[in-house]
Design an enzyme around this catalytic site. Structure first.
Site, short mmCIF file in Angstrom:
data_model
loop_
_atom_site.label_atom_id
_atom_site.label_comp_id
_atom_site.label_asym_id
_atom_site.label_seq_id
_atom_site.Cartn_x
_atom_site.Cartn_y
_atom_site.Cartn_z
N PRO A 120 0.81 -1.22 0.00
CA PRO A 120 0.00 0.00 0.00
C PRO A 120 0.85 1.27 0.00
CG PRO A 120 -0.85 -1.58 1.58
CD PRO A 120 0.48 -2.10 1.11
N GLU A 121 0.70 2.03 -1.07
CA GLU A 121 1.28 3.37 -1.15
C GLU A 121 0.11 4.34 -1.17
OE1 GLU A 121 4.25 3.64 -4.26
OE2 GLU A 121 4.75 1.53 -4.07
N LYS A 164 1.32 7.37 3.71
CA LYS A 164 0.87 5.98 3.57
C LYS A 164 0.18 5.47 4.83
CE LYS A 164 5.13 5.24 1.02
NZ LYS A 164 6.34 4.43 0.95
N HIS A 221 -4.68 -14.37 9.01
CA HIS A 221 -3.88 -13.15 9.09
C HIS A 221 -4.66 -11.94 9.60
CE1 HIS A 221 -1.90 -15.74 6.05
NE2 HIS A 221 -0.81 -15.36 6.69
N ARG A 228 2.00 -10.35 6.30
CA ARG A 228 3.37 -10.46 6.79
C ARG A 228 3.57 -9.90 8.17
NH1 ARG A 228 6.39 -9.06 1.47
NH2 ARG A 228 8.06 -8.38 2.83
N ARG A 235 16.62 -1.53 -3.33
CA ARG A 235 15.27 -1.72 -3.87
C ARG A 235 15.29 -1.74 -5.38
NH1 ARG A 235 14.21 1.34 0.89
NH2 ARG A 235 13.53 -0.39 2.14
#
Length: 277
Positions: free
Chosen positions: A2-3, A61, A93, A114, A267
């Site tokens: 998510p940005e 964000k 999750h 995660r 990255r």
DNA sequence: CCCCAGTCCTGCGGGC
DNA sequence: TGCCCGCAGGACTGGG
């Protein structure tokens, strides 16, 4: 991950929580390591119980829920976090459940595959100190071309790396940084202090265009499928990507060159060696 | 100021 | 078929 566009989409979906009163706060009983929550659950619960959610906003964000007493719940989805009203992708999750009363939403869920996400409760003072304008740069959709240039032009850093710096400008992550620079026709490794006014203008225009278009398409659902609008509805902007995860494929702009992948600040960066110089 | 490597975490896919 | 390993990267930290 998510940005800005994905977080904006989540914010809009969960808008019905405004006006609701928080009842219980529960951690799900999954065997997974639980996500970071500050302060610890018992304290968090005591401080939010009975509070009405007065407003919702996006800070880069992060999602910010402002309570009637002025405290704020700040949710950082980071890599795989999802903020939903119902139907999480799975139970395993599901990390946190805010039960809601007296409004049009029954609950607010935080799901995170995660578990890198963070949920915090901050007093007005803590919020100013940790997430105020000193710490978080202007939003990528609200910054003016002049301020964008002013905040980055003195840096010797590569423009791609600088765009990811949330202290300088808030909301852009790895995916959209590559897409924005391709749209702007600027090489990602170009040092900020070598960029000319026309480059800054192009970057600013591309940033608005890419981010607004991505919001219109409700964000990008990548191969891992974690980000979704709802359990059954992915975002659509991934089909519009021009460079991200397209290494070796032809550039959709020039049609001649192949998209190249490089690594910057540990990255992946994707770009077209012909269109971006 | 800036850079780099390491940290957290889970699921996936490549290689053998 | 199964197992190991590397990789994905947002935000932060410590050392240089």
């Amino acid at each position: 991950m998510p940005e800005l566009p994905e977080v904006e989409t989540m914010c809009r979906r969960i808008a019905p929580v405004v006006g609701c009163r928080i009842g219980n706060l529960k951690r799900s009983s999954s065997p997974l390591q639980s996500i970071l929550i500050y302060p610890r659950l018992s304290v968090f619960r005591r401080r939010v119980k009975g509070q009405t959610i007065a407003a919702i906003s996006r800070l880069g964000k992060r999602v910010v829920l402002e309570l009637e007493n002025g405290e704020r719940i700040v949710i950082e989805p980071r890599m795989t976090g999802l903020i939903l009203l119902d139907n999480p992708p799975d139970r395993k999750h599901l990390r946190l459940i805010f039960e809601l009363e007296g409004g049009s939403a029954r609950q607010l869920l935080f799901w995170d595959q995660r578990g890198l996400g963070v949920v915090r409760l901050l007093s007005p003072g803590e919020f100013r100190k940790e997430l105020g304008p000193e710490r978080i740069g202007p939003d990528a959709l609200r910054i003016t071309p002049e301020i964008l240039r002013k905040r980055l032009v003195g840096s010797r850093r590569a423009i791609k790396v600088a765009l990811l710096d949330q202290h300088a400008i808030a909301g852009i992550g790895n995916l959209y940084a590559s897409e924005i620079l391709h749209r702007a026709g600027v090489h990602p490794a170009k040092p900020c202090n070598e960029l000319k006014p026309r480059h800054w203008a192009a970057i600013h225009a591309a940033m608005r265009k890419v981010l607004q278009e991505a919001i219109r398409h409700q964000g990008s659902t990548l191969r891992d499928g974690t980000y979704r609008v709802t359990r059954d509805e992915p975002g659509n902007y991934q089909d519009k990507h021009r460079v991200y995860q397209r290494a070796g494929k032809p550039c959709l702009q020039c049609g001649a060159a192949e998209i190249v992948r490089i690594v910057q600040a540990q990255r992946s960066t994707f770009f077209c060696p012909v269109c971006q110089r």
